[in-house]
Each structure stands twice: as C-alpha cells, then as structure tokens.
Design a protein around this motif. Structure first.
Motif, short mmCIF file in Angstrom:
data_model
loop_
_atom_site.label_atom_id
_atom_site.label_comp_id
_atom_site.label_asym_id
_atom_site.label_seq_id
_atom_site.Cartn_x
_atom_site.Cartn_y
_atom_site.Cartn_z
N LEU A 63 -73.16 19.74 -27.83
CA LEU A 63 -73.24 19.55 -29.61
C LEU A 63 -74.48 18.90 -29.94
N GLY A 64 -74.70 18.11 -29.78
CA GLY A 64 -76.42 17.37 -29.90
C GLY A 64 -75.70 16.15 -30.29
N PRO A 65 -76.54 14.56 -30.75
CA PRO A 65 -76.08 13.52 -30.46
C PRO A 65 -74.95 13.17 -31.23
N ASP A 66 -75.01 13.89 -32.58
CA ASP A 66 -73.76 13.31 -33.58
C ASP A 66 -72.29 14.41 -33.53
N THR A 67 -71.72 13.27 -33.02
CA THR A 67 -69.80 14.04 -32.78
C THR A 67 -69.41 14.01 -33.17
N LEU A 68 -67.96 15.25 -33.30
CA LEU A 68 -66.48 13.90 -34.06
C LEU A 68 -65.65 14.89 -33.55
N CYS A 69 -64.75 13.77 -33.27
CA CYS A 69 -63.20 14.20 -32.30
C CYS A 69 -62.38 14.71 -34.43
N ILE B 38 -61.93 24.70 -39.37
CA ILE B 38 -63.59 24.30 -39.12
C ILE B 38 -64.23 25.01 -39.82
N VAL B 39 -65.19 24.76 -40.44
CA VAL B 39 -66.62 25.83 -40.97
C VAL B 39 -67.60 25.43 -40.26
N TRP B 40 -68.19 26.58 -40.12
CA TRP B 40 -69.96 25.80 -39.03
C TRP B 40 -71.06 26.20 -40.65
N PRO B 41 -71.88 26.00 -40.54
CA PRO B 41 -73.02 26.53 -40.91
C PRO B 41 -73.31 27.79 -41.24
N GLU B 42 -73.95 28.69 -42.21
CA GLU B 42 -73.82 29.83 -42.16
C GLU B 42 -75.03 30.01 -41.16
N ASP B 43 -76.11 29.29 -40.67
CA ASP B 43 -77.61 29.65 -39.59
C ASP B 43 -76.39 29.22 -38.75
N ALA B 44 -75.24 28.62 -38.26
CA ALA B 44 -75.55 27.73 -37.15
C ALA B 44 -75.29 29.44 -35.36
N GLN C 91 -72.33 18.24 -38.55
CA GLN C 91 -72.30 19.15 -39.78
C GLN C 91 -71.02 19.92 -40.17
N VAL C 92 -70.94 20.30 -39.44
CA VAL C 92 -69.88 20.99 -38.99
C VAL C 92 -68.16 21.02 -39.95
#
Length: 314
Positions: free
Chosen positions: A95-101, A135-141, A263-264
C-alpha cells in the motif's frame, strides 16, 4: 530515522500477490504463544463495557458490534497485534509507506456453524442500511477495497471452517454494493447452497449479484489451511468464503485486521455504524496509524490508552 522493514515482501511475492490477490500464510506466533495470548485475552473479549460500541442500540437481539468489532481499540493484545511488523511491513509493501488500520473483526465459527458464502467487498457499504460507503479511495486510484490480514487464533482446517479463495478474482467486482441486502437473523445457519450450509451472518449475498444467474467457479477454489498463530494477506475484493464447521468439538477463531493507505477516507459520510441488525455511534472510533505518517488529515486517529479506552483525536 526510518525503521528497516525486516518483513517487506520480495519482488516475487509482490508479483504473486498482484496475480492471485492473496499471499501467505506467514508465521506470526508459535502455537504455544497464541494459545497463551488467547487464555489471557478471552476474559477481556467477553467484557464489552470498554468496547467503543458498548453504547450501541441493539436490534433483533444482535450484539456482535460491541463484542466483535474493533476490539483492538480496548484490548491491549489486539492493539499490539495490528501494529506487528510482521504484518505491517508486508502491508506497507503493498500500500505504500503510510498506512492505517481502520477496522478489525473477530470471526468465531462453532461446531455446526454454516460456512461463509462467497463474497467481495470494495467500499463495505453493502451491509449498511444507509448505503454509505465506509471507505472512499481518491477518484484517480487504480483500485479500491482494503488489505485484510486474517490471523488464525486457533487452527483453521477444512473440517472446522478455514478460508477459501478463488485466485485472481480481485480485479473485477461481481457484486454491486449499491444494491440493497436485507438482514434476516432467521436465516442464520439455515441456508443451503448446492448441498452446503453457507450464508453470511443473516444476509444473502446473492442479492448483490450484478448478474442473478452468475455463479462462482468453485472448481478453482483454494482451501487455506492454517496452523494456529499464522496469518494471510488478501484483497477484500478477492472472492473469498469459508467452509462450514463440520467438527464435533473444534471451534475456529479468526481475527481480521483491515489496512488502507492514509489518503483513503474512512466513514466520511457516517456518524454511526449500522450492521447486522445493530447500530452504534462512531463517536469513540478512530483509525490506528500503523506505518509512516498521515499527510492528508482526512481521518480521526486514536491517541493513547487511558483506563481501557483509546480516545480519538483529529
């Protein structure tokens, strides 16, 4: 200085995950360690007064929100579990370096319990009566869904109800989460699908099918046997299910922790959780930062544990 990611996925493992939608199992605890943690933790799991959903309004006698959801916010072992580097290093590889649970769930399956029906989850709105995406991902995901780390707190065998996957099905959705799926507690452990006891905790997931005549290709299904203390990673959009528990005495307990990049947006349109016939306020809810940093400010995060509670902060 950033910590070295000891458990990062290799290039071959990343390629495998991209192809199949899941990878593992990986060792996390020995069987003896896991059994010891279970003995220590069970009394805390039975006590729901510290759960963030303890004040929830119960409907139809259903109490699983307080007992089963997000117990990492009040149970220390589960709080430590969701941040274990064995899990988080691999998740951040994906997912990349910045993650959350953002969510955890306990999944007990008792002798005689039905299997979990085939399903996929993209925005997790399908069991919310308000039909709001959780959950809502960015539109360009390029994709949606969440990474689930499913840990076998007990042995998970075919006999007692281990997971099943259909590899490679994570890149397209066979279900429309904007459709209505009706909760009916009367059908729990009562559904029969092609001779197999299989439901979804009071829901019939077939109500969401884009094509009512479509059926999963179960000939391609993989049964994911796991020893006690192992975990596996998979996309929530992967077709997954579980076997019924056909054993006489063996309870199966799984623990799912769900991860996203920061970013989600989590619960951007909701102030309450409405699932499985119960509703509860999200006032005490917060995400857990599991790696890197939050650069977006979209979500609430939890702060320190005080007297059993983890207080949300903006």
């Amino acid at each position: 200085m950033a910590r070295t990611k000891t458990f990062a996925l290799s290039a071959e493992e990343l390629e495998q995950f991209a192809r199949d939608g899941y990878i593992g199992p990986f060792d996390l605890y020995s069987e003896e360690e896991m059994e010891g943690y279970l003995r220590q933790t069970r009394p805390k799991l039975l006590k729901t007064s510290n759960s963030v959903y303890a004040d929830g309004q119960t409907v139809s006698g259903n109490t699983n929100l307080a007992a089963s959801y997000d117990r990492h916010l009040d149970v220390d072992f589960l709080s430590e579990h969701v941040t274990r580097p064995e899990i988080v290093d691999r998740v951040s590889s994906l997912l990349g370096p910045d993650t959350l649970c953002w969510r955890t769930e306990l999944f007990p399956k008792y002798p005689g319990d039905e299997g979990t029906d085939w399903h996929q989850a993209d925005n997790f709105s399908s069991v919310d009566g308000a039909k709001h995406p959780h959950i809502v991902w960015p539109e360009d995901a390029e994709f949606g869904g969440t990474i689930t780390a499913w840990t076998a707190f007990t042995e998970a065998s075919v006999e007692n109800g281990c997971l099943q996957f259909i590899p490679g099905t994570h890149t397209s959705m066979n279900y429309d989460e904007s459709k209505i799926m009706e909760y009916n507690p009367e059908i729990i452990n009562q559904m029969d699908k092609d001779g197999v006891k299989r439901g979804l905790f009071g829901y019939d997931y077939r109500q969401l099918q884009k094509d009512p005549d479509w059926r999963p290709d179960e000939d391609k299904a993989v049964s994911q046997v796991m020893r006690q203390g192992q975990f596996i990673l998979f996309w929530s959009t992967l077709m997954h299910a579980s076997h019924p528990n056909s054993s006489d005495t063996k309870m199966r307990l799984g623990f799912a922790s769900r991860y996203l990049p920061t970013q989600v947006r989590v619960y951007p349109y909701s102030d309450e959780l409405l699932e499985f016939g119960a509703r509860a306020s999200l006032d005490k809810f917060g995400c857990v930062l599991t790696s890197g940093e939050d650069k977006y400010g979209h979500n609430r995060f939890v702060d320190t544990n005080v007297n059993g509670f983890r207080f949300p902060v903006h």
